[in-house]
Design a protein around this motif. Structure first.
Motif, PDB file in Angstrom:
ATOM      1  N   GLU A  36      55.872  68.417  62.319  1.00 39.82           N
ATOM      2  CA  GLU A  36      56.287  68.402  63.713  1.00 39.82           C
ATOM      3  C   GLU A  36      56.156  66.983  64.271  1.00 39.82           C
ATOM      4  N   VAL A  37      56.902  66.712  65.331  1.00 36.05           N
ATOM      5  CA  VAL A  37      56.814  65.427  66.023  1.00 36.05           C
ATOM      6  C   VAL A  37      55.900  65.603  67.226  1.00 36.05           C
TER       7      VAL A  37
ATOM      8  N   ARG B  85      61.345  63.078  62.990  1.00 37.33           N
ATOM      9  CA  ARG B  85      60.948  64.200  62.130  1.00 37.33           C
ATOM     10  C   ARG B  85      61.377  63.959  60.693  1.00 37.33           C
TER      11      ARG B  85
END
Length: 455
Positions: A378-379, A421
């Motif tokens: 995840e970012v 990402r």
């Protein structure tokens, strides 16, 4: 609202949606109110026209369609959440006959991300070039820097291999008697530049301003200008001026012009050391990026995935647009004009190249997405803030201004998040596969040379 999963074939999902009569009635009321308020109907104030008049104006089916548009978005969102779907295009909708006071049924056909079967990543091995900087590399880079900050000075002597000459020239295609000579053109030619054709360089070296020289050569079959590609071309060139290049001295004043007044670089030795360190850092980044690209390609090759045609078509359009924009930026003409594409074989060849690139890019993207899902990449907010700082420095704009642009342009923001990402997924991949450092790549993994055309 009730939903029922009707079936799935590859990445196509069919879902039945049944709206209660009250839900449809609510959407119908919203649609009637909106149409009434926005439509001028003679004899009635806006918002006060009765339903029968509105129906006569827009038609009953159009009214039903507007009602469905009011309730379908929330229903679609609910379907996506309930069945944990990742859609890649707008759904197609089939609606049964509508009878007011009864439930309304429709069938949604959704295209979703296909399943990707990944190989065992730990079994994959890729090569990464060792990063080594030599004195010759540093010398060449320093010379290039000095050339970019040099000045030209006219000289009254024959041209030498390091000079820059200005020539007027005309061309003629030898195997095409009907072509005649081209219009006269003027060009500045750096005789030390490797992209200058050897025939042109040899003809000009040793000649003085005012001399006229001739040369001819065969143009490559794949040259970007199809009017001369694969043909023998004759050049007649008249030297206008011969310029010597005055290189800046490697002194404190030059170093300050490069790095700013506060630079600690004051000697040629410290300058060489900085250039070497910067070059080594760049080589490491490039070699890591090339190795990562090979890792993605290898994982993609060993994965099982059906590439959706809709994603390929979308990528084809993006690639064509990018090619066209680049052609207009560099050559002031569209890609079709630049390649002189004609309907038939030429256009089909270009389309084939673009499609091949698009399929590879989409396949790699699907594989990276599968890795990201498997390892829950995840970012984070910190990731995004760090990227904003980096881009602000690269673009040379104030950080808060860039943040404002991102918040105003949601598509731009989504693109930045996607880039982050995929970068994180690729970095993760390089920790999972085996990486072997080598001084020279094996033949199957050798880099493809650049296809840049010569001058």
């Amino acid at each position: 609202m009730k939903t029922e999963l009707l079936g799935q074939e590859k990445n196509i999902v069919r879902v039945k949606v049944e709206f209660e009569a009250a839900e449809f009635s609510k959407g119908l009321a919203e649609a009637l109110g909106e149409i009434s308020r926005s439509t001028n109907i003679p004899g009635f104030r806006k918002g006060h026209a009765p339903r029968r008049v509105i129906e006569m104006r827009v038609g009953r089916q159009a009214l039903y369609n507007e009602a469905l548009e009011k309730i379908l978005p929330a229903a679609l969102q609910q379907v996506v959440e309930d069945y944990d779907l990742e859609t890649i295009s707008d759904p197609s909708i089939h609606i049964d006959d509508i009878h007011e006071g009864e439930p309304v049924t429709c069938e949604l056909t959704l295209e979703v991300m296909p399943e990707t079967e990944l190989p065992v990543l730990e079994e994959i091995e890729v090569e990464r070039l060792n990063s080594q900087v030599t004195d010759d590399m540093v010398d060449a880079l320093i010379l290039d820097i000095r050339k970019r900050h040099s000045r030209l000075e006219p000289v009254e002597r024959p041209a030498e291999k390091e000079d820059v000459v200005v020539v007027n020239f005309v061309t003629r295609i030898l195997d095409d008697a009907s072509s005649g000579e081209s219009e006269p053109q003027k060009s500045e030619i750096d005789l030390s530049d490797e992209v200058v054709r050897s025939e042109v360089r040899s003809a000009l070296i040793g000649r003085s301003a005012g001399d006229t020289v001739e040369t001819e050569f065969d143009v490559e079959p794949d040259y970007r200008d199809s009017t001369v590609a694969g043909k023998r071309v004759h050049y007649t060139m008249t030297l206008e001026t011969v310029n010597t290049r005055i290189l800046p001295n490697l002194d404190a004043a030059f170093f300050k012009s490069l790095f700013g007044e506060d630079t600690e670089i004051a000697t040629e030795e410290s300058f060489r050391r900085k250039i070497g360190d910067d070059l080594l850092a760049r080589m490491k980044r490039e070699n890591e990026a090339h190795a990562a690209g090979r890792a993605v390609d290898e994982v993609s090759k060993r994965s099982t995935v059906d590439v959706p045609e809709s994603l390929v078509e979308r990528q084809i359009e993006l690639l064509k647009k990018k090619d066209d924009e680049e052609a207009r930026r560099r050559f002031n003409m569209g890609m079709k004009e630049l390649l002189n594409l004609k309907e038939g074989e030429d256009e089909a060849r270009y389309e084939g190249i673009i499609r091949s690139r698009a399929v590879e890019m989409v396949r790699n993207m699907l594989v990276l997405d599968a890795i990201g899902r498997k390892y829950e990449v995840e970012v984070s907010k910190d990731d995004l803030e760090a990227e904003v700082d980096r881009r602000a420095a690269v673009y040379g704009i104030e950080r808060n201004r860039l943040l404002g642009l991102l918040h105003k342009d949601r598509k731009f923001l989504a693109g930045v998040v996607d880039d982050l990402r995929y970068s994180k997924i690729t970095d993760l991949l390089m920790t999972l596969v085996k990486v072997r450092d080598v001084d020279e790549l094996s033949v199957p993994q050798a880099e493809t040379p650049s296809a840049d055309g010569e001058r």
